[in-house]
Scaffold this active site. Structure first.
Site, mmCIF file in Angstrom:
data_model
loop_
_atom_site.group_PDB
_atom_site.id
_atom_site.type_symbol
_atom_site.label_atom_id
_atom_site.label_comp_id
_atom_site.label_asym_id
_atom_site.label_seq_id
_atom_site.Cartn_x
_atom_site.Cartn_y
_atom_site.Cartn_z
ATOM 1 N N TYR A 191 -84.701 9.753 2.767
ATOM 2 C CA TYR A 191 -84.303 10.169 4.117
ATOM 3 C C TYR A 191 -85.489 10.682 4.939
ATOM 4 C CZ TYR A 191 -79.514 10.002 2.243
ATOM 5 O OH TYR A 191 -78.330 9.605 1.671
ATOM 6 N N LYS A 249 -82.925 7.335 -11.766
ATOM 7 C CA LYS A 249 -82.859 5.887 -12.018
ATOM 8 C C LYS A 249 -84.180 5.503 -12.677
ATOM 9 C CE LYS A 249 -80.794 1.856 -11.554
ATOM 10 N NZ LYS A 249 -79.684 1.483 -12.458
ATOM 11 N N ASP A 264 -70.043 13.255 -2.559
ATOM 12 C CA ASP A 264 -68.830 12.728 -1.903
ATOM 13 C C ASP A 264 -67.863 12.234 -2.973
ATOM 14 O OD1 ASP A 264 -69.866 13.127 0.679
ATOM 15 O OD2 ASP A 264 -68.975 11.255 1.394
ATOM 16 N N ASP A 295 -76.339 12.951 -2.283
ATOM 17 C CA ASP A 295 -75.458 12.718 -1.136
ATOM 18 C C ASP A 295 -74.244 11.901 -1.588
ATOM 19 O OD1 ASP A 295 -74.513 12.532 1.409
ATOM 20 O OD2 ASP A 295 -76.131 11.288 2.196
ATOM 21 N N ASP A 346 -76.191 5.362 -12.113
ATOM 22 C CA ASP A 346 -75.016 4.480 -12.165
ATOM 23 C C ASP A 346 -74.030 4.974 -13.222
ATOM 24 O OD1 ASP A 346 -77.222 3.831 -13.692
ATOM 25 O OD2 ASP A 346 -77.036 1.673 -13.495
#
Ligand code: NAD
Length: 370
Positions: A141, A191, A251, A247, A223
């Site tokens: 970001y 990852k 959620d 992020d 994942d």
């Protein structure tokens, strides 16, 4: 106690839920004899419309001069086609950078009374109690370049995942300190099978872990973490991860409690002031309808009382009031299930306020959509 609170409602339902949180804080001030001074600032689309920038300088100054910051949400379709630097979300990224808010704490707890609002089975979500610690001022970001470009005569786009070791270290350290006060387990999500930044993240996590011999560290690929959160969420205590993974996973974690409208967050810096905001966005689909769930924002205010002001009893009072109101059956639309008492945003705030002021919760509520 006297405290100066910067209030940035932002856009969409941000305005509605912040209004509710301020009312709850006023009730806390009344019950516990504190003086909270609320000063309002603009951020996001509303700031773009009035000043041409998503984060005006006077908002930054206001936040820096305050003891804590309460933020609603930013964004909306009106500004979706603005050029990148004139999007409301830039205001959010900039305030995080300006205040040095590198660690975003996102707790997820199980509410027995909301078990039916989650699409997951009760036995899967029962007793879930975890915190996602999301890195907030680095990664994709913020990395440069982040732009549209041309390559071999083709349009292309690039974003950059960039982290310095010190940025990783301070947020991972924060996660370990938190785990030490909880169930002594940190799950570091990355990852590392593909990304170099993740391989370095793992190394840093191993280094930090050496200073916390009582805390167990495990590594998990993002994942797999996405799957495990749904399959067996009880295994998690503190999860620490980089900006974008955090992020997305938080959620997903909101499903465990039944709604995005239930999850608060605290963003911490090295020197303060800290910022408190719900994890949800401006929800343009329900904006202005008095349907938003104000609980995520109200619980964010409780985190502010606890973390920034050391007001444990006051924070407990807010959290207990929320719990009680849910047990009494009050439900905004997002957490409604058959047979419960359907309420609007304002009615939910009233019910929580009544619990705090201990003057009863029997409200004569006309369901907005029941
Ligand atoms: P969103 O979180 O605004 O909404 C997703 C869904 O959850 C919607 O159906 C919405 O109605 C529902 N929802 C969210 N909060 C709720 C609440 N308190 N009560 C009841 N229902 C709730 O995400 P989105 O739709 O992807 O994004 C909308 C806008 O918000 C975009 O402009 C986006 O950039 C922005 N956004 C801002 C933030 C922030 O300010 N921190 C975070 C995420 C998204």
């Amino acid at each position: 106690m006297r405290k100066q609170i910067a209030v940035l409602p932002g856009d969409g339902i941000g305005q509605e839920v912040v209004k509710g949180a301020v009312e709850i804080l006023r009730a806390i001030g009344e019950r516990f004899d504190h003086q909270f001074r609320f000063t309002y600032g603009e951020i996001g689309g509303i700031a773009l419309d009035s000043t041409g920038t998503p984060l005006p300088d006077d908002t930054i100054e206001l936040c820096k001069a305050s003891d804590a910051v309460l933020l609603g949400a930013v964004g909306g379709p009106k500004w979706d086609h603005n050029p990148p630097h004139l999007r409301p979300e830039q205001g959010l990224l900039k305030i995080r950078k300006e205040l040095g808010l590198y660690a975003n704490l996102r707790p997820t707890s199980y509410y027995a009374s909301l078990a039916d609002s989650s699409p997951l089975r009760r036995d899967v979500i029962e007793e879930v109690d975890m915190v996602i610690v999301r890195e907030l001022t680095g990664g994709l970001y913020f990395g440069k370049p982040s732009e549209r470009t041309y390559s071999n005569g083709e349009e292309a786009a690039v974003d950059t995942l960039y982290y310095e070791r010190a940025e990783m270290k301070r947020v991972i350290q924060q996660a370990f300190e938190l785990a030490q006060k909880r169930r002594q387990k940190v799950t570091s999500v990355d990852k590392a099978n593909v990304l170099e930044s993740s391989r370095m993240w793992r190394e840093v996590a191993e280094d930090v872990a050496k200073n916390f011999p009582n805390v167990t560290l495990e590594h998990m690929l993002v994942d797999n973490a996405a799957m495990q959160l749904i399959k067996n969420p009880k295994q998690f205590d503190v999860v620490v991860t980089e900006n974008m993974f955090g992020d997305i996973l938080s959620d997903e974690a909101s499903v465990l409690t039944g709604s995005l409208g239930m999850l608060p967050s605290a963003s911490l810096s090295e020197q303060g002031p800290y910022l408190f905001e719900p994890i949800h966005g401006s929800a343009p689909d329900i904006k202005g309808l008095n349907l938003a769930n104000p609980i995520a924002m109200i619980l964010s205010a409780a985190m502010m009382l606890r973390i920034s002001f050391g007001m444990t009893e006051e924070a407990d009072a807010v959290e207990c009031a929320v719990q009680q109101v849910l047990e009494n059956g009050y439900r905004t639309k997002d957490i409604y299930s058959f047979g419960k008492n359907a309420v609007t945003t304002d009615e939910m705030v009233e019910a929580i306020k009544a619990e705090i002021l201990d003057n009863g919760t029997i409200l004569h509520i006309m369901g907005a959509y029941a």
